[in-house]
Design a protein around this motif. Structure first.
Motif, PDB file in Angstrom:
ATOM      1  N   LEU A  78      19.468 -16.217  93.025  1.00  0.00           N
ATOM      2  CA  LEU A  78      19.856 -15.246  91.999  1.00  0.00           C
ATOM      3  C   LEU A  78      20.731 -15.948  90.976  1.00  0.00           C
ATOM      4  CD1 LEU A  78      20.917 -12.386  94.450  1.00  0.00           C
ATOM      5  CD2 LEU A  78      18.712 -12.627  93.330  1.00  0.00           C
ATOM      6  N   GLU A  79      20.251 -16.065  89.733  1.00  0.00           N
ATOM      7  CA  GLU A  79      21.011 -16.734  88.676  1.00  0.00           C
ATOM      8  C   GLU A  79      20.773 -16.037  87.343  1.00  0.00           C
ATOM      9  OE1 GLU A  79      21.293 -21.394  90.191  1.00  0.00           O
ATOM     10  OE2 GLU A  79      19.853 -20.841  88.635  1.00  0.00           O
ATOM     11  N   GLY A  80      21.835 -15.492  86.752  1.00  0.00           N
ATOM     12  CA  GLY A  80      21.759 -14.930  85.406  1.00  0.00           C
ATOM     13  C   GLY A  80      20.651 -13.934  85.187  1.00  0.00           C
ATOM     14  N   GLY A  81      20.457 -13.014  86.119  1.00  0.00           N
ATOM     15  CA  GLY A  81      19.416 -12.009  85.954  1.00  0.00           C
ATOM     16  C   GLY A  81      18.023 -12.493  86.285  1.00  0.00           C
ATOM     17  N   VAL A  82      17.895 -13.711  86.824  1.00  0.00           N
ATOM     18  CA  VAL A  82      16.592 -14.271  87.208  1.00  0.00           C
ATOM     19  C   VAL A  82      16.562 -14.446  88.721  1.00  0.00           C
ATOM     20  CG1 VAL A  82      15.002 -16.206  86.972  1.00  0.00           C
ATOM     21  CG2 VAL A  82      16.364 -15.466  85.008  1.00  0.00           C
TER      22      VAL A  82
ATOM     23  N   THR B 284       3.484 -29.813  95.036  1.00  0.00           N
ATOM     24  CA  THR B 284       4.066 -28.635  94.368  1.00  0.00           C
ATOM     25  C   THR B 284       5.054 -27.919  95.299  1.00  0.00           C
ATOM     26  OG1 THR B 284       2.184 -27.273  95.093  1.00  0.00           O
ATOM     27  CG2 THR B 284       2.046 -28.270  92.908  1.00  0.00           C
ATOM     28  N   ILE B 285       5.745 -28.666  96.122  1.00  0.00           N
ATOM     29  CA  ILE B 285       6.662 -28.079  97.103  1.00  0.00           C
ATOM     30  C   ILE B 285       7.721 -27.209  96.436  1.00  0.00           C
ATOM     31  CG2 ILE B 285       8.604 -28.702  98.612  1.00  0.00           C
ATOM     32  CD1 ILE B 285       6.845 -30.780  99.902  1.00  0.00           C
ATOM     33  N   GLN B 286       8.208 -27.617  95.273  1.00  0.00           N
ATOM     34  CA  GLN B 286       9.292 -26.886  94.610  1.00  0.00           C
ATOM     35  C   GLN B 286       8.793 -25.719  93.753  1.00  0.00           C
ATOM     36  OE1 GLN B 286      12.433 -27.276  95.261  1.00  0.00           O
ATOM     37  NE2 GLN B 286      12.077 -29.020  96.602  1.00  0.00           N
ATOM     38  N   PHE B 287       7.516 -25.381  93.839  1.00  0.00           N
ATOM     39  CA  PHE B 287       6.984 -24.265  93.055  1.00  0.00           C
ATOM     40  C   PHE B 287       7.256 -22.943  93.769  1.00  0.00           C
ATOM     41  CE2 PHE B 287       5.233 -27.453  90.581  1.00  0.00           C
ATOM     42  CZ  PHE B 287       4.457 -26.968  89.538  1.00  0.00           C
ATOM     43  N   GLY B 288       7.413 -21.894  92.970  1.00  0.00           N
ATOM     44  CA  GLY B 288       7.618 -20.560  93.515  1.00  0.00           C
ATOM     45  C   GLY B 288       7.479 -19.520  92.418  1.00  0.00           C
ATOM     46  N   CYS B 289       7.724 -18.264  92.760  1.00  0.00           N
ATOM     47  CA  CYS B 289       7.601 -17.165  91.802  1.00  0.00           C
ATOM     48  C   CYS B 289       8.959 -16.881  91.156  1.00  0.00           C
ATOM     49  CB  CYS B 289       7.090 -15.909  92.496  1.00  0.00           C
ATOM     50  SG  CYS B 289       5.336 -15.963  92.882  1.00  0.00           S
ATOM     51  N   ARG B 290       8.932 -16.655  89.854  1.00  0.00           N
ATOM     52  CA  ARG B 290      10.147 -16.357  89.107  1.00  0.00           C
ATOM     53  C   ARG B 290      10.067 -14.935  88.553  1.00  0.00           C
ATOM     54  NH1 ARG B 290      11.534 -20.777  84.894  1.00  0.00           N
ATOM     55  NH2 ARG B 290      11.976 -21.851  86.849  1.00  0.00           N
ATOM     56  N   TYR B 291      11.143 -14.155  88.752  1.00  0.00           N
ATOM     57  CA  TYR B 291      11.195 -12.770  88.315  1.00  0.00           C
ATOM     58  C   TYR B 291      12.366 -12.599  87.352  1.00  0.00           C
ATOM     59  CZ  TYR B 291       8.059 -12.097  92.239  1.00  0.00           C
ATOM     60  OH  TYR B 291       7.003 -12.184  93.103  1.00  0.00           O
ATOM     61  N   MET B 292      12.052 -12.115  86.138  1.00  0.00           N
ATOM     62  CA  MET B 292      13.076 -11.989  85.101  1.00  0.00           C
ATOM     63  C   MET B 292      13.213 -10.541  84.645  1.00  0.00           C
ATOM     64  SD  MET B 292      12.471 -15.433  82.814  1.00  0.00           S
ATOM     65  CE  MET B 292      10.723 -15.127  82.564  1.00  0.00           C
ATOM     66  N   ARG B 293      14.444 -10.187  84.237  1.00  0.00           N
ATOM     67  CA  ARG B 293      14.690  -8.863  83.684  1.00  0.00           C
ATOM     68  C   ARG B 293      14.111  -8.765  82.289  1.00  0.00           C
ATOM     69  NH1 ARG B 293      21.080  -7.680  85.008  1.00  0.00           N
ATOM     70  NH2 ARG B 293      20.870  -7.377  87.273  1.00  0.00           N
ATOM     71  N   GLY B 294      14.022  -7.541  81.821  1.00  0.00           N
ATOM     72  CA  GLY B 294      13.542  -7.341  80.452  1.00  0.00           C
ATOM     73  C   GLY B 294      12.141  -6.776  80.437  1.00  0.00           C
ATOM     74  N   GLY B 295      11.729  -6.350  79.259  1.00  0.00           N
ATOM     75  CA  GLY B 295      10.414  -5.757  79.122  1.00  0.00           C
ATOM     76  C   GLY B 295      10.413  -4.302  79.539  1.00  0.00           C
ATOM     77  N   GLU B 296       9.273  -3.669  79.434  1.00  0.00           N
ATOM     78  CA  GLU B 296       9.161  -2.238  79.726  1.00  0.00           C
ATOM     79  C   GLU B 296       9.068  -1.951  81.214  1.00  0.00           C
ATOM     80  OE1 GLU B 296       5.900  -0.696  77.554  1.00  0.00           O
ATOM     81  OE2 GLU B 296       6.727  -1.183  75.582  1.00  0.00           O
TER      82      GLU B 296
END
Length: 288
Positions: free
Chosen positions: A17-21, A118-130
């Motif tokens: 969890l970092e800065g809304g992400v 691609t070991i360090q790959f993952g899903c990113r979820y950000m605030r914003g939008g509808e």
């Protein structure tokens, strides 16, 4: 109950969890899979599966240890929880659990080599939008060599964030690409309505209308047409659920061109450039 602070790990999934992400990553688990396959320090692949690869249960290649094969595939299946880019490839090799051969094991080892790079790959979820719920459904016609069944790909987003994905062989043999797309859309409609109701309960509001994007005009026409005609008489009754959902206003079908169909990589193995483009659009990114 105790307050243990912010969530950091849950069932092997790292949560940052970092800065809304919010980022989800399974790097340590992926590393153990690479070690299990004895591929540490291997040359990684840029895609999990070779394009146009076709495998069969009737392979004449030498058999391999079925226990090792099932263990590797089972481990990879859990990795799909945070890696939609692996969903199709892992689902495809899962079809050969009964009598795996060298050909099947080579396909599994290629997936592991892709994971190693691609070991360090993952899903990113950000605030914003509808924060609107919308989905994509796609199918690949009769790709299975043994049964000639099609593959369904379903992908749902909440805003710009992926929340649900599925790659699965269909249960019946489709007689046309229209029917294959229609069956895939019916599966997506069931999932979309459930997600909309779940979100409604969480928000304390009514379930919203889910926009479902399909890249087949004939399938869209079949969804919106309340009259059963010769082209749809042979389709099993349960798949006509989507017509009722459209009539009730729970699902809003919409056309999207093939280039914008984000569920495409859940139905087939794509070339490197196309696969990496789709992977970025879906939201699977390197986690620093």
């Amino acid at each position: 109950m105790r307050d243990l602070g912010s969530l950091s790990f849950y069932l092997g999934i790292q949560v940052i969890l970092e800065g809304g992400v919010i980022t989800l990553n399974q790097a340590s688990y992926a590393s153990r899979i690479v070690e299990k396959a004895r591929l540490e320090g291997c040359n990684p692949y840029s895609t999990p599966m070779e394009p146009r690869l076709k495998l069969s249960k009737e392979s004449t290649a030498s058999p391999v240890d079925a226990i090792e094969y099932r263990s590797l595939v089972g481990s990879l299946r859990y990795l799909v929880n945070s890696r939609p880019d692996l969903a199709f490839a892992v689902g495809y090799v899962s079809r050969f659990m009964e009598k795996p051969t060298v050909e099947h094991m080579v396909a599994v080892k290629r997936i592991v080599r892709y994971v190693a790079g691609t070991i360090q790959f993952g899903c990113r979820y950000m605030r914003g939008g509808e924060g609107k719920l919308h989905g994509y459904s796609d199918s690949d016609m009769a790709r299975d060599l043994d049964t000639r069944k099609s593959t369904t790909g379903v992908l749902f987003f909440l805003g710009n964030n992926p929340v649900s994905w599925q790659s699965q062989k269909q249960k019946v043999v489709a007689l046309s690409s229209c029917e294959a797309e229609y069956i895939a859309a019916a599966s997506a409609a069931c999932q979309g309505i459930w997600l909309a109701r779940l979100l409604g309960d969480l928000r304390g509001a009514a379930a919203e209308v889910v926009e479902l994007r399909v890249d087949n005009q004939s399938a869209l026409a079949l969804m919106k047409n309340p009259v059963f005609h010769d082209r749809s008489k042979h389709i099993q009754t349960k798949y006509h659920f989507i017509r009722e959902a459209v009539e009730n206003g729970e699902i809003k079908p919409a056309f999207i061109n093939t280039g914008g169909q984000l569920a495409d990589f859940l139905t087939k193995a794509l070339p490197r450039e196309k696969f990496q483009e789709m992977r970025g659009k879906v939201g699977v990114l390197p986690i620093k």
